[in-house]
Scaffold this motif. Structure first.
Motif, PDB file in Angstrom:
ATOM      1  N   ASP A 199       0.824  -1.203   0.000  1.00 52.97           N
ATOM      2  CA  ASP A 199       0.000   0.000   0.000  1.00 52.97           C
ATOM      3  C   ASP A 199       0.866   1.264   0.000  1.00 52.97           C
ATOM      4  O   ASP A 199       0.543   2.240  -0.681  1.00 52.97           O
ATOM      5  CB  ASP A 199      -0.920   0.005   1.225  1.00 52.97           C
ATOM      6  CG  ASP A 199      -1.849   1.219   1.243  1.00 52.97           C
ATOM      7  OD1 ASP A 199      -2.661   1.357   0.309  1.00 52.97           O
ATOM      8  OD2 ASP A 199      -1.740   2.039   2.183  1.00 52.97           O
ATOM      9  N   LYS A 202       1.992   1.921  -3.517  1.00 49.41           N
ATOM     10  CA  LYS A 202       0.925   2.513  -4.334  1.00 49.41           C
ATOM     11  C   LYS A 202       0.753   3.993  -4.007  1.00 49.41           C
ATOM     12  O   LYS A 202       0.503   4.813  -4.912  1.00 49.41           O
ATOM     13  CB  LYS A 202      -0.380   1.752  -4.093  1.00 49.41           C
ATOM     14  CG  LYS A 202      -0.353   0.319  -4.621  1.00 49.41           C
ATOM     15  CD  LYS A 202      -1.647  -0.413  -4.306  1.00 49.41           C
ATOM     16  CE  LYS A 202      -1.621  -1.844  -4.862  1.00 49.41           C
ATOM     17  NZ  LYS A 202      -2.861  -2.595  -4.516  1.00 49.41           N
ATOM     18  N   ARG A 203       0.916   4.357  -2.740  1.00 47.80           N
ATOM     19  CA  ARG A 203       0.779   5.767  -2.338  1.00 47.80           C
ATOM     20  C   ARG A 203       1.930   6.607  -2.913  1.00 47.80           C
ATOM     21  O   ARG A 203       1.708   7.739  -3.357  1.00 47.80           O
ATOM     22  CB  ARG A 203       0.739   5.864  -0.818  1.00 47.80           C
ATOM     23  CG  ARG A 203      -0.540   5.291  -0.218  1.00 47.80           C
ATOM     24  CD  ARG A 203      -0.438   5.139   1.278  1.00 47.80           C
ATOM     25  NE  ARG A 203      -0.343   6.419   1.975  1.00 47.80           N
ATOM     26  CZ  ARG A 203      -0.126   6.532   3.273  1.00 47.80           C
ATOM     27  NH1 ARG A 203       0.028   5.444   4.025  1.00 47.80           N
ATOM     28  NH2 ARG A 203      -0.060   7.738   3.821  1.00 47.80           N
ATOM     29  N   MET A 205       3.553   5.906  -5.670  1.00 49.16           N
ATOM     30  CA  MET A 205       3.323   5.983  -7.112  1.00 49.16           C
ATOM     31  C   MET A 205       2.274   7.039  -7.448  1.00 49.16           C
ATOM     32  O   MET A 205       2.390   7.744  -8.452  1.00 49.16           O
ATOM     33  CB  MET A 205       2.879   4.615  -7.643  1.00 49.16           C
ATOM     34  CG  MET A 205       3.947   3.527  -7.539  1.00 49.16           C
ATOM     35  SD  MET A 205       5.479   3.922  -8.426  1.00 49.16           S
ATOM     36  CE  MET A 205       4.904   3.905 -10.118  1.00 49.16           C
ATOM     37  N   ALA A 206       1.267   7.167  -6.590  1.00 52.54           N
ATOM     38  CA  ALA A 206       0.223   8.160  -6.816  1.00 52.54           C
ATOM     39  C   ALA A 206       0.734   9.578  -6.565  1.00 52.54           C
ATOM     40  O   ALA A 206       0.312  10.536  -7.221  1.00 52.54           O
ATOM     41  CB  ALA A 206      -0.979   7.874  -5.914  1.00 52.54           C
ATOM     42  N   ILE A 229       4.544  -3.144  -9.768  1.00 48.95           N
ATOM     43  CA  ILE A 229       3.727  -1.935  -9.615  1.00 48.95           C
ATOM     44  C   ILE A 229       4.537  -0.696 -10.017  1.00 48.95           C
ATOM     45  O   ILE A 229       4.027   0.192 -10.699  1.00 48.95           O
ATOM     46  CB  ILE A 229       3.240  -1.804  -8.156  1.00 48.95           C
ATOM     47  CG1 ILE A 229       2.250  -2.916  -7.832  1.00 48.95           C
ATOM     48  CG2 ILE A 229       2.607  -0.435  -7.907  1.00 48.95           C
ATOM     49  CD1 ILE A 229       1.884  -3.011  -6.364  1.00 48.95           C
TER      50      ILE A 229
END
Length: 279
Positions: A199, A202-203, A205-206, A229
């Motif tokens: 997670d 993903k944060r 990457m965002a 990812i």
């Protein structure tokens, strides 16, 4: 601290008010010859530093190197020969040996890790887990063993680790504030951010705004998922719990770098000796 400053401080610590053993037993004008003998196989490191130590005490010393830093050596070989004042040889002996033994141990262990993953593109990185005031030489030894240096200190790269993120209030806040700070202060530093979960990845990457993502204490399977990812957008670094016994499992995931603090803080000094050469 420069090399000269280090040598001066180290000799001051060791010699103090005087090398009374030598002063008491050796004539002041006595000249001698000594050789550095290899007593354990591995990667030799610190020869250049040893020469600088001898020349600090006696600029005109005759120093003949038979090996160079980063060479693989075998038991019984001779790394160098030095002709100088006997007092110089005896003053420089322990400092030279201490530095070379430590550096050679690090170079040798680093090379073991590098060799273990030679079939993969991943590179072995060191860390800041070093001996105070000896860091530059320990990191130099890593290079001699085939590894790669991470940042030298807190000043040459931004590394947002777990404590930075937690104190700041989260990954997004830490990255945003860091980029604002660098822009406001006209600093050109790369940013690495530590992640602890998928997670977190993903944060990041965002959010963007980083150069490298550290994947800390991931299993090889989790690491592979994270790398997919990330998709090559940022450099990747695996860290935590990685040893010779499992490093291939991490290297085959396609990670760019593997940081191993143990190549420095778990290295065992190589057995070397400086012996008088009698003629």
């Amino acid at each position: 601290m420069t090399t000269t400053e280090f040598i001066a401080a180290a000799l001051s610590e060791d010699v103090g008010a005087g090398d009374f053993s030598s002063l008491a037993s050796i004539d002041a004008d006595a000249r001698g010859l000594a050789v550095l003998k290899i007593k354990e196989a591995g990667i030799i490191a610190g020869i250049t530093l040893a020469e600088e130590i001898f020349r600090f005490l006696e600029p005109d010393v005759t120093f003949t190197a038979f090996k160079k830093d980063g060479d693989r050596v075998a038991v019984g070989e001779v790394a160098f020969e030095v002709a100088a004042s006997v007092h110089t040889i005896l003053k420089a002996e322990r400092l030279s040996l201490n530095c070379m033994q430590r550096m050679s141990g690090i170079a040798t262990l680093t090379n073991e890790y590098v060799t273990a993953i030679k079939d993969y593109p991943a590179r072995i990185l060191d860390t800041r887990k070093t001996t105070p005031l000896f860091r530059a030489f320990e990191k130099e030894a890593v290079l001699m063993g085939g590894g790669v240096n991470h940042r030298m200190g807190l000043y040459d790269m931004i590394m947002l680790k777990d404590n930075h993120i937690d104190f700041c209030g989260g990954i997004e806040m830490a990255i945003a504030k860091t980029n604002d700070y660098l822009k406001a202060n006209n600093l050109d530093l790369k940013i690495e951010v530590e992640t602890r979960t998928i997670d977190d990845v993903k944060r990041v990457m965002a959010c963007g705004g980083v150069h490298r993502i550290m994947l800390d204490n991931y299993s090889p399977a989790q690491l592979e998922e994270a790398i997919q990812i990330i998709g090559g957008k940022y450099e990747t670094e695996a860290s935590g719990g990685i040893q010779l016994s499992n490093i291939v499992d991490y290297a085959r995931t396609g990670v760019d770098y593997i940081s191993v603090g143990a190549i420095i803080h778990h290295a065992v000094s190589m057995d070397l000796s400086l012996k008088a050469k009698t003629v």
